[in-house]
Scaffold this active site. Sequence first.
Site, PDB file in Angstrom:
ATOM      1  N   THR A 186       0.873  -1.179   0.000  1.00  0.00           N
ATOM      2  CA  THR A 186       0.000   0.000   0.000  1.00  0.00           C
ATOM      3  C   THR A 186       0.906   1.223   0.000  1.00  0.00           C
ATOM      4  OG1 THR A 186      -0.048   0.164   2.377  1.00  0.00           O
ATOM      5  CG2 THR A 186      -1.742  -1.188   1.371  1.00  0.00           C
ATOM      6  N   GLU A 331      -6.001  -3.887   0.408  1.00  0.00           N
ATOM      7  CA  GLU A 331      -6.261  -4.937   1.395  1.00  0.00           C
ATOM      8  C   GLU A 331      -7.451  -5.802   1.012  1.00  0.00           C
ATOM      9  OE1 GLU A 331      -5.558  -1.829   1.911  1.00  0.00           O
ATOM     10  OE2 GLU A 331      -4.259  -1.540   3.658  1.00  0.00           O
ATOM     11  N   LYS A 440     -13.364  18.058  11.085  1.00  0.00           N
ATOM     12  CA  LYS A 440     -14.132  18.047  12.331  1.00  0.00           C
ATOM     13  C   LYS A 440     -14.350  19.483  12.780  1.00  0.00           C
ATOM     14  CE  LYS A 440     -12.489  13.492  13.315  1.00  0.00           C
ATOM     15  NZ  LYS A 440     -11.247  13.180  12.594  1.00  0.00           N
ATOM     16  N   TRP A 445     -19.104  16.616  11.615  1.00  0.00           N
ATOM     17  CA  TRP A 445     -18.206  16.214  10.546  1.00  0.00           C
ATOM     18  C   TRP A 445     -18.615  16.830   9.213  1.00  0.00           C
ATOM     19  CZ3 TRP A 445     -16.824  10.287  11.056  1.00  0.00           C
ATOM     20  CH2 TRP A 445     -16.125  10.115  12.259  1.00  0.00           C
TER      21      TRP A 445
HETATM   22  P1  ADP Z   1      -3.784   3.751  -0.832  1.00  0.00           P
HETATM   23  O1  ADP Z   1      -4.741   4.894  -1.068  1.00  0.00           O
HETATM   24  O2  ADP Z   1      -3.346   3.594   0.575  1.00  0.00           O
HETATM   25  O3  ADP Z   1      -2.747   3.696  -1.852  1.00  0.00           O
HETATM   26  P2  ADP Z   1      -5.653   1.932  -1.995  1.00  0.00           P
HETATM   27  O4  ADP Z   1      -5.268   2.222  -3.389  1.00  0.00           O
HETATM   28  O5  ADP Z   1      -5.898   0.556  -1.579  1.00  0.00           O
HETATM   29  O6  ADP Z   1      -4.572   2.409  -1.037  1.00  0.00           O
HETATM   30  O7  ADP Z   1      -6.848   2.898  -1.611  1.00  0.00           O
HETATM   31  C1  ADP Z   1      -7.919   2.532  -0.806  1.00  0.00           C
HETATM   32  C2  ADP Z   1      -8.703   3.743  -0.396  1.00  0.00           C
HETATM   33  O8  ADP Z   1      -9.037   4.572  -1.504  1.00  0.00           O
HETATM   34  C3  ADP Z   1     -10.015   3.420   0.234  1.00  0.00           C
HETATM   35  O9  ADP Z   1      -9.875   3.047   1.576  1.00  0.00           O
HETATM   36  C4  ADP Z   1     -10.793   4.726   0.051  1.00  0.00           C
HETATM   37  O10 ADP Z   1     -10.459   5.676   1.036  1.00  0.00           O
HETATM   38  C5  ADP Z   1     -10.269   5.239  -1.262  1.00  0.00           C
HETATM   39  N1  ADP Z   1     -11.222   4.911  -2.329  1.00  0.00           N
HETATM   40  C6  ADP Z   1     -11.162   3.912  -3.214  1.00  0.00           C
HETATM   41  N2  ADP Z   1     -12.208   3.952  -4.058  1.00  0.00           N
HETATM   42  C7  ADP Z   1     -12.975   5.005  -3.692  1.00  0.00           C
HETATM   43  C8  ADP Z   1     -14.214   5.572  -4.157  1.00  0.00           C
HETATM   44  N3  ADP Z   1     -14.879   5.076  -5.200  1.00  0.00           N
HETATM   45  N4  ADP Z   1     -14.687   6.651  -3.506  1.00  0.00           N
HETATM   46  C9  ADP Z   1     -14.039   7.176  -2.455  1.00  0.00           C
HETATM   47  N5  ADP Z   1     -12.881   6.701  -1.974  1.00  0.00           N
HETATM   48  C10 ADP Z   1     -12.342   5.623  -2.580  1.00  0.00           C
END
Ligand code: ADP
Length: 543
Positions: A186, A331, A440, A445
């Site tokens: 990640t 994940e 916040k 929120w």
């Molecule tokens: P990182 O952002 O840590 O590189 P990921 O690519 O796995 O890891 O991203 C996961 C995160 O991206 C999710 O937990 C969420 O916050 C955000 N995310 C993914 N798809 C969407 C979506 N369609 N709308 C809003 N947030 C999203």
Amino acid sequence: MLGLMQDRPLLIQHLIDHAALNHGDTEIVSRTVEGPIHRYAYRDAQKRSKKVAETLLALGIKPGDRIGTLAWNGYRHFELYYGISGMGAVCHTINPRLFPEQIAYIVNHAEDQILFVDLNLLPAVEKLLPLFKTVRHVVAMTDRTHLPPDLKIPNLLVYEELLADKPGTYEWPEFDEHTASSLCYTSGTTGNPKGVLYSHRSTVLHSYAGALPDTLDLSARSVILPVVPMFHVNAWGLPYAAPMVGAKLVFPGVALDGASLHELFETEKVTFTAGVPTVWLALLNHMQANKLKLSTVKYAVIGGSAAPPAMIETFDRDYGVEVLHAWGMSEMSPLGSVNHPKARHLSLSHEELLAIRLKQGRPPFGVDMKIVDDAGKELPRDGKAFGDLLVRGPWITSGYFKGEGGDVLREGGWFPTGDVATLDPDGYMQITDRSKDVIKSGGEWISSIDLENAAMAHPAVAEAAVIGVAHPKWDERPLLIVHRKPDVVLDKKELIDFLGSKVAKWWLPDDVQFVDAIPHTATGKILKTRLREDFKDYKLPTA
Ligand code: ADP
């Protein structure tokens, strides 16, 4: 009493075998890093992935060893997916857009034995070489004629030379379906990157779920162009789901600009594509500026960040493309939910339907979701209450590689996503925000995503980001950061007035700052940590 059905393991190599036998002539088309378009079919891909496995064995690789790839979406990378996992080793895809120190950290943490590297990334690897502790070989993913003459990588191996003398008759071994197949770190917006280790079983189950009509709706009639990179959560599983259903694959290589993508969409008659909002912004701008159309694309998946409503509407109204809004994370392999309206939603008004499409969608069978409050108590699925989103299922991680981050699961095997969301009685989940991005204000929120979406709807806004900044009375208040489209006039007052018709008054940003560009992460998301850093000394006019 146990059932009497066969216990045949779910293995990734069976996917490519299935495609070679039943869709042997179906094409895989790649825009190569070297330049020209390359085409062949599943039958050829299967044979060459066997050659990859034979090459790894000849280089002394054992089951469980990690093999790194630094590569774009292309046929050789696809062969590595199957060759590496199929012989029992672990395919570790690395994002070349990460900072050099992060790449070195990840390669060393994974203990990669071999690195397969695309041609244009070799100079970067040459510089990083002294930092790698376990890498025994670097393989250039090209042929000898394309190698830059002045490259100084000792004992550099060349992909096409390695494959040339292998028979391609390798018999895939059968092993436990829980065997590790691939590894993806990640991006780690805080702390060091952490590895998510997928298994053969989780990958195959994720492919079944991904192909379903209300998930990605994939079939042998689909022509799939993954814009999402193969190093970003395995291109969201598409390189596995495509051979499972026998879909044609089109790989865009390193050229992800609007013109290059549009050309491939048209010439290869692409029906399905997937990527993050940033790449779609570039494509839509290019098509608007050049008055282009899309003749075959039916679906565009938008995921990784929230899909702005203006983008969903433009795809639909101007190009006849249905946006599939999807949510997931590394994940989760990554698919957690995809948005398809239900039959009765189709008779709703345009506005009402758009409100549903903005949600992140429904989970396929296999993903359990619930929302909880700070004390861990489950909240109602009424579409209004929002809380921490927890998930569990057979393609969701139980912990990070080498135990980094300790025990991550909550009681009952639930994984906390770090997202705040609502769930409604129809099964739709909507992300309010990432828990660390939510603003916040006076105990209430404010969703940064909702404010960004509202700002992005203004015709003069190219991109918008919202962060919370310290406020003496309210704790935090929203600051809107905007990148304007070229040659437009837009000031703070006009934008705030515009937002006034879209969001509650107390949500309105306390200030607007115009910038030349919004920073992005290595996977194309808005880099909020950088924005918070850039504006750390900033004082709100209201403070
Ligand atoms: P990182 O952002 O840590 O590189 P990921 O690519 O796995 O890891 O991203 C996961 C995160 O991206 C999710 O937990 C969420 O916050 C955000 N995310 C993914 N798809 C969407 C979506 N369609 N709308 C809003 N947030 C999203």
